[in-house]
Design an enzyme around this catalytic site. Sequence first.
Site, mmCIF file in Angstrom:
data_model
loop_
_atom_site.group_PDB
_atom_site.id
_atom_site.type_symbol
_atom_site.label_atom_id
_atom_site.label_comp_id
_atom_site.label_asym_id
_atom_site.label_seq_id
_atom_site.Cartn_x
_atom_site.Cartn_y
_atom_site.Cartn_z
ATOM 1 N N GLU A 54 -66.093 0.978 36.462
ATOM 2 C CA GLU A 54 -64.870 0.190 36.676
ATOM 3 C C GLU A 54 -64.152 -0.127 35.366
ATOM 4 O O GLU A 54 -63.133 -0.808 35.362
ATOM 5 C CB GLU A 54 -65.192 -1.086 37.449
ATOM 6 C CG GLU A 54 -66.300 -1.935 36.867
ATOM 7 C CD GLU A 54 -66.635 -3.157 37.744
ATOM 8 O OE1 GLU A 54 -65.842 -3.511 38.624
ATOM 9 O OE2 GLU A 54 -67.694 -3.756 37.503
ATOM 10 N N CYS A 81 -66.357 1.305 46.006
ATOM 11 C CA CYS A 81 -66.497 0.009 46.682
ATOM 12 C C CYS A 81 -65.348 -0.938 46.369
ATOM 13 O O CYS A 81 -65.407 -2.117 46.703
ATOM 14 C CB CYS A 81 -67.836 -0.632 46.339
ATOM 15 S SG CYS A 81 -68.021 -1.023 44.600
ATOM 16 N N HIS A 124 -60.001 -11.743 43.932
ATOM 17 C CA HIS A 124 -61.226 -12.126 44.642
ATOM 18 C C HIS A 124 -60.942 -13.035 45.827
ATOM 19 O O HIS A 124 -61.650 -12.998 46.824
ATOM 20 C CB HIS A 124 -62.233 -12.736 43.667
ATOM 21 C CG HIS A 124 -62.879 -11.671 42.847
ATOM 22 N ND1 HIS A 124 -62.571 -11.454 41.536
ATOM 23 C CD2 HIS A 124 -63.764 -10.702 43.204
ATOM 24 C CE1 HIS A 124 -63.264 -10.407 41.098
ATOM 25 N NE2 HIS A 124 -63.991 -9.943 42.085
ATOM 26 N N ASP A 147 -61.159 -3.135 39.523
ATOM 27 C CA ASP A 147 -61.098 -3.319 38.078
ATOM 28 C C ASP A 147 -60.645 -2.049 37.362
ATOM 29 O O ASP A 147 -59.944 -2.117 36.356
ATOM 30 C CB ASP A 147 -62.467 -3.760 37.542
ATOM 31 C CG ASP A 147 -62.662 -5.258 37.756
ATOM 32 O OD1 ASP A 147 -61.718 -6.013 37.461
ATOM 33 O OD2 ASP A 147 -63.726 -5.669 38.235
#
Length: 577
Positions: free
Chosen positions: A429, A500, A188, A453
Site C-alpha cells: 500500500e 482489500c 476509515h 492507501d
Amino acid sequence: MRIFKGIAASEGLAKGKALVHHQASMVAEKQHILADGIAGELEKFRTALSTAKRTLEEHNVRDITKESKEILETHLMMLQDPEYIQQIEAYISTNLVCAQWAVDSVTTDMVALLEKTEDALLRERAVDFRDVSLYLIDAIKGKGSHRMENLDEDVILVADVLMPSELFAMDKTHVLGISLDGGGRASHVAILVRAFNIPTVLATGGASKTVKDGDEVIVDGTYGEVFVRPDLMVSQMLDERFELWQQYEVELHQMADLPSVTTDGHPVQLKANIQTSSEVDGIKALGACGIGLFRSEFLFMESLEHPSEQRQFEVYKQVVESMAPNPVTIRTIDIGGDKVVSGLGIDEKNPILGWRAVRFCLSRKDIFTIQLRALLRASVYGKLQIMFPMISGVEELNAVLHLLEHVKEECRTEHIPFDPNVKVGTMIEVPSAALCADILAKKVDFFSIGTNDLIQYTIAVDRGNEKIAYLYQPFHPGVLRSIKMIVEMAHQNNIPVSLCGEMASDPLCSVLLAGLGMDELSMGSQSLLQVRKILRSVSFEEAKQLADHVLGMDSYLTITTYIREWMHDRFDHITTI
Ligand code: PEP
Ligand code: MG
C-alpha cells in the site's frame, strides 16, 4: 426543503429526526468575564463537575471489561483531584475568563508538563486528563459528542466531522443514517459506516450548518443525497426508491450460496473485511470464503485501555474458530493516521506520513509482541494468517519477520502451541513497496494490495479530504499500472495476491480487477453479493481484454468513462465511483 449532494458512502435509505453534532462544540471558547461574573462561572464549573461524574458513573455501570472499569475509575478520581479543581477555580478568578476556557488552559498546561516527564505512566496520564477535560467542557456547554453515546430515540446524525473512535463509542442501534459535511469514500469512517450498515452520505459541503436538531431528514446513501425537511412529493418518490432497492436486495440474496467463478470457470475468491468479531455471522451468511482483512486496530478503540494478550487471543480465536476451515487474515495493528487510539501518545502534525502501523509497532515492541503472541496462540484454532500493514521496504519487512520468529521461539520455550505453518503476508500500500514487489514477494506467503492507501500515496491525495476528492482516482493510469505490476511480481514468485482496499467493494471495478489477475478480492460485506453477481456474468477472457484495453489509455477520465460505459451496457444497478 433543502437538498445536499455528496458522496454515496454507504447504501440504503434512512428517514428520521436530525441530531446535529459539531466537532467544534468540543473545543473550548474563550470569553472574558467581569469580576462580578466569577461566582457564576465557579458555579458552572462545579455543576459541570457533578454532571461529568454522573456521565462517567453511568458508563461505568454498563461498561464490560475490567480494564475499561479501571480507566473510568481513574477518570472519576481525576474529577475529584483537589489540586486540579483548585487550579481551575483559581484560573477563573485570577484571569477573569469563563469556566470552559479555564478547564482547557489548566489541562493544556498540565498535559504539557506530564508529557515531558520520563515516567511512561505519568505520560499516559496526560491523555486521561485531556479526556476528563473534554467531559467537563462538554458538561459546561451542555452538549457535545458524549450525548451520542446514550441515545433514547432513533436519529439521523448530521455532523461536520466524525472520528472513527466517536463512531465506535456512539449508540449505533439508534443511528438510522449519517450525513457528514466532509470525508472521502475510502476514509476509515466511510469503511466503518459500511461495516455497520448505516446509510451514509459524505462531503455534503455544509448540511450540518443548515439542519437543526429535530428537523426531518432523509439520507440516501445509494445516490449520495440528503433531503432536509422534505416535501410530500419527494418523500413519496423516495419511498418508491426504497421499495425498488429492497427488491434488488432480495434478488441479490439468491447469490449467497453460489461460487464466485466467471462464465469460463475462472475462480476469484471473495472474502470479507471486518473490524469487529461481531461481523462474522453476517459475512458467513453472505457466503464469504474467508476473511481477507481483519482490521485488528479497532479492538484497541473499543475500550479506553489497550486489550490484554488474553483479551486479544479470545477475540482472534473466536473469529478463526467460527470461520474454520476458511482462512482469516488478521492484520497487525494499523494505528496512527486517522485511527487515533487514546493513551499511545500519537499526536502528530502529519499523521498520514507519520508514526503509523508497523512504524509504530517496531518502536513499541511491548505492544506489538503481545499482539503477535495472541495471534500465534489463536493460530491452532483454525486457519489464521498474519499480515503486516504499511511495509515500505525490505528492512521493515525483515524487522517484523525477525520479531515474529523471536516470538515463535518464546512460545516454543514456554510450550505454548501455535501453528508452525502459519502463513505470513504483507500489504502492498506504499508506492516504494509496490516498486519493490519482486523483492518482497520472496519473503512472504501472500500479498494484499491496500488500494485505499496506495492511491493516497501514489497520487499524493489525502483519502479523507473532500476538497481534493476529485483527485482520488482509482482508475488513474499510475494506480492501474502499479496494481498490474504487483500482480505480475507476485505470480512470478508463485504467491497469491489479494486486493482489500475499497476498490474491491466497488462493483464498477470488479471486472477490471479480475482481468488484472487478482486471485482474491476482500471487501466490506455490503458488496459481496453484488460483486459475485457481476463476476458470475462475465468471462475471464472478456475481463482480461477490458484490463488490457484500459491499460493502453492515457488518462483517468478516458478510463473511467470507458469502464462506466462498458459496465452500464451489461449491468443495471451500478452506482459507485
Ligand atoms: C488500504 O489501505 O487499502 C487498506 C485496506 O487498509 P486501511 O483502509 O485500513 O488503511
Ligand atoms: Mg491501508
